[in-house]
Scaffold this motif. Structure first.
Motif, short mmCIF file in Angstrom:
data_model
loop_
_atom_site.label_atom_id
_atom_site.label_comp_id
_atom_site.label_asym_id
_atom_site.label_seq_id
_atom_site.Cartn_x
_atom_site.Cartn_y
_atom_site.Cartn_z
N GLY A 125 0.81 -1.22 0.00
CA GLY A 125 0.00 0.00 0.00
C GLY A 125 0.84 1.25 0.00
N THR A 126 1.95 1.22 0.73
CA THR A 126 2.82 2.39 0.78
C THR A 126 3.48 2.64 -0.57
N THR A 127 4.00 1.60 -1.20
CA THR A 127 4.64 1.80 -2.49
C THR A 127 3.62 2.18 -3.56
N GLY A 128 2.41 1.66 -3.46
CA GLY A 128 1.37 2.06 -4.42
C GLY A 128 1.01 3.52 -4.28
N ALA A 129 0.88 3.98 -3.05
CA ALA A 129 0.57 5.39 -2.82
C ALA A 129 1.75 6.28 -3.19
N LEU A 130 2.96 5.78 -2.98
CA LEU A 130 4.15 6.57 -3.30
C LEU A 130 4.21 6.85 -4.80
N GLY A 131 3.80 5.90 -5.61
CA GLY A 131 3.79 6.11 -7.05
C GLY A 131 2.87 7.25 -7.46
N TYR A 132 1.70 7.33 -6.84
CA TYR A 132 0.77 8.41 -7.16
C TYR A 132 1.28 9.75 -6.63
N ALA A 133 2.05 9.74 -5.56
CA ALA A 133 2.57 10.99 -5.01
C ALA A 133 3.79 11.48 -5.76
N VAL A 134 4.59 10.59 -6.31
CA VAL A 134 5.83 10.98 -6.97
C VAL A 134 5.62 11.30 -8.44
N ALA A 135 4.64 10.71 -9.08
CA ALA A 135 4.42 10.90 -10.52
C ALA A 135 4.25 12.36 -10.91
N PRO A 136 3.48 13.18 -10.20
CA PRO A 136 3.39 14.59 -10.60
C PRO A 136 4.73 15.33 -10.49
N VAL A 137 5.54 14.96 -9.54
CA VAL A 137 6.83 15.63 -9.38
C VAL A 137 7.77 15.24 -10.52
N LYS A 138 7.69 13.99 -10.96
CA LYS A 138 8.55 13.53 -12.06
C LYS A 138 8.18 14.20 -13.38
N ASN A 139 6.92 14.57 -13.55
CA ASN A 139 6.47 15.18 -14.80
C ASN A 139 6.28 16.69 -14.70
N LEU A 140 6.73 17.29 -13.63
CA LEU A 140 6.56 18.72 -13.40
C LEU A 140 7.34 19.52 -14.43
N ARG A 141 6.73 20.52 -14.99
CA ARG A 141 7.39 21.37 -15.97
C ARG A 141 8.26 22.38 -15.21
N LEU A 142 9.58 22.30 -15.37
CA LEU A 142 10.50 23.10 -14.58
C LEU A 142 10.69 24.51 -15.11
N ASP A 143 10.58 24.69 -16.41
CA ASP A 143 10.80 26.01 -17.01
C ASP A 143 9.44 26.60 -17.40
#
Length: 129
Positions: A56-74
């Protein structure tokens, strides 16, 4: 002076009410947990299933980290105000290929996120999401 006296009286009344509630609390709780004529419930604790907790923790971690990985930096990517669209390169005299900033800034100026960066992208691929 009247306001101070009223405040002090109010605090004293609240303190007295809290003390009466605290004194009556354990007795009231004991009456509710042991009804007359019924056997006391037996409770046995089960061993925790750590596999479900980790899953459950790793499943929730994926949903929490995905927006940060795809965040537009510029925020100014692909616009005329993009300062990362400019690159600087140095060509040494001894035949070494040019060294410049374009390989680092071009993924960001194209509108990419942290996954587009040369070193950070593969490292973020190890995270779930």
């Amino acid at each position: 002076m009247v306001l101070k006296t009223a405040r002090t009286g109010l605090l004293a009344a609240l303190g007295a009410a809290a003390a009466v509630g605290a004194a009556a609390g354990p007795a009231a709780a004991a009456e509710q947990t042991a009804p007359a004529g019924l056997p006391r419930p037996t409770a046995q604790l089960q061993s925790p299933d750590t596999g479900q907790v980790v899953g459950g923790t790793t499943g929730a971690l994926g949903y929490a980290v995905a927006p940060v990985k795809n965040l537009r930096l510029d925020p100014w990517a692909q616009s005329s105000a993009d300062v990362l669209n400019n690159g600087v390169a140095v060509q040494p005299d001894n035949g070494v290929p040019a060294v410049g900033t374009a390989p680092l800034t071009s993924p960001l100026s194209a509108g990419g996120g942290p996954q587009s960066l040369p070193v950070v992208g593969p490292a973020l691929g190890l995270l779930p999401g």
